[in-house]
Design a protein around this motif. Structure first.
Motif, PDB file in Angstrom:
ATOM      1  N   LYS A  63     -18.855  28.223 -20.368  1.00  0.00           N
ATOM      2  CA  LYS A  63     -18.857  27.023 -19.530  1.00  0.00           C
ATOM      3  C   LYS A  63     -17.464  26.392 -19.487  1.00  0.00           C
ATOM      4  O   LYS A  63     -17.047  25.864 -18.448  1.00  0.00           O
ATOM      5  N   THR A  64     -16.746  26.453 -20.604  1.00  0.00           N
ATOM      6  CA  THR A  64     -15.385  25.929 -20.637  1.00  0.00           C
ATOM      7  C   THR A  64     -14.464  26.740 -19.732  1.00  0.00           C
ATOM      8  O   THR A  64     -13.640  26.185 -18.997  1.00  0.00           O
ATOM      9  N   ALA A 123     -15.193  25.751 -16.257  1.00  0.00           N
ATOM     10  CA  ALA A 123     -14.654  24.426 -15.931  1.00  0.00           C
ATOM     11  C   ALA A 123     -13.149  24.490 -15.669  1.00  0.00           C
ATOM     12  O   ALA A 123     -12.657  23.973 -14.663  1.00  0.00           O
ATOM     13  N   HIS A 154     -14.064  32.729 -13.290  1.00  0.00           N
ATOM     14  CA  HIS A 154     -15.124  31.829 -12.843  1.00  0.00           C
ATOM     15  C   HIS A 154     -16.387  32.611 -12.478  1.00  0.00           C
ATOM     16  O   HIS A 154     -17.495  32.249 -12.878  1.00  0.00           O
ATOM     17  N   ALA A 191     -17.881  20.145 -14.526  1.00  0.00           N
ATOM     18  CA  ALA A 191     -16.677  20.474 -15.304  1.00  0.00           C
ATOM     19  C   ALA A 191     -16.296  19.310 -16.203  1.00  0.00           C
ATOM     20  O   ALA A 191     -15.888  19.507 -17.363  1.00  0.00           O
ATOM     21  N   THR A 222     -18.606  19.351 -19.172  1.00  0.00           N
ATOM     22  CA  THR A 222     -18.287  20.458 -20.075  1.00  0.00           C
ATOM     23  C   THR A 222     -17.055  20.155 -20.918  1.00  0.00           C
ATOM     24  O   THR A 222     -17.012  20.465 -22.120  1.00  0.00           O
TER      25      THR A 222
END
Length: 223
Positions: A13-14, A17, A79, A180, A183
């Motif tokens: 997820k990071t 983001a 991504h 984002a 996160t």
């Protein structure tokens, strides 16, 4: 350590983001550059040439542009891979689906995956149309981006593809910017309203800014 972070859901997820914000920054700059088309072919073509000379004489011709392209490709791949792997992980954890659909989920949230696919296909088409000229209509003219843009948006399918993609982009940015922020730990109860407002405004400005070009060609403001 890097592998451990990547294997975790938080790590993916990071990555999503950071890569998403990188692409968002590019989109803002790209939109501003696109709007130069309303100042005429001389201004727009000069801007396109300037992009290839940024950094000279320290950087060689087009080196800066290619550096930006490499960063964007890395961001897009990171991504997309993160999104796909998180999606697969979510499906494995919940193969049966929810009995009741979450009413709080916005339309943008529910269409993030399809929006990502639409944007991925659009990027390929956009490059083949205005960068390589492979699928360009009307005869691609290297070094004449103004005329190439006018040619593209003088066709009904060029307008349809672009408008659908930009609407998908608006929805993607609207949800993605806020996600984002959550996160990366920027979001909080006191900041949520401001972040959601910023996401809505940013999505609206980007969508309107990008759509202004085909609308300008269709209405003969740009010709």
């Amino acid at each position: 350590m890097a592998r451990t972070v990547w294997d975790s859901s938080v790590g993916k997820k990071t990555v999503m983001a950071v890569s998403g914000l990188t692409m968002l920054l590019y989109l803002v700059v790209h939109m501003i550059g696109n709007l130069k088309i309303f100042f005429g072919p001389g201004e727009f073509n000069h801007y396109a040439h300037w992009l290839r000379t940024v950094g000279e004489p320290f950087m060689h011709y087009e080196w800066t542009l290619w550096l930006v392209r490499v960063v964007l490709v890395v961001a897009v791949v990171a991504h997309a891979v993160s999104a796909y792997q998180l999606s697969r992980r979510d499906l494995r954890a919940r193969p049966g689906g929810y009995v009741h659909r979450k009413r709080r989920a916005s339309y943008a949230t529910r269409t993030m995956r399809w929006g990502g696919i639409i944007l991925g296909l659009f990027i390929v088409w956009h490059i083949l149309d205005l960068t390589t000229g492979t699928v360009h209509s009307g005869g691609f003219q290297p070094g004449h981006p103004y005329q190439n843009v006018v040619d593209t948006f003088s066709t009904w399918y060029g307008n349809v593809v672009y408008i659908v993609a930009m609407l998908a982009l608006g929805l993607h940015v609207r949800h993605g910017f806020w996600a984002a922020a959550q996160t990366l730990g920027v979001g909080s109860r006191t900041r949520d309203r401001a972040l959601k407002t910023a996401a809505n405004v940013l999505a609206l400005l980007l969508t309107a800014g990008f759509l202004a070009v085909p609308v300008g060609v269709m209405t003969k403001v740009v010709s």
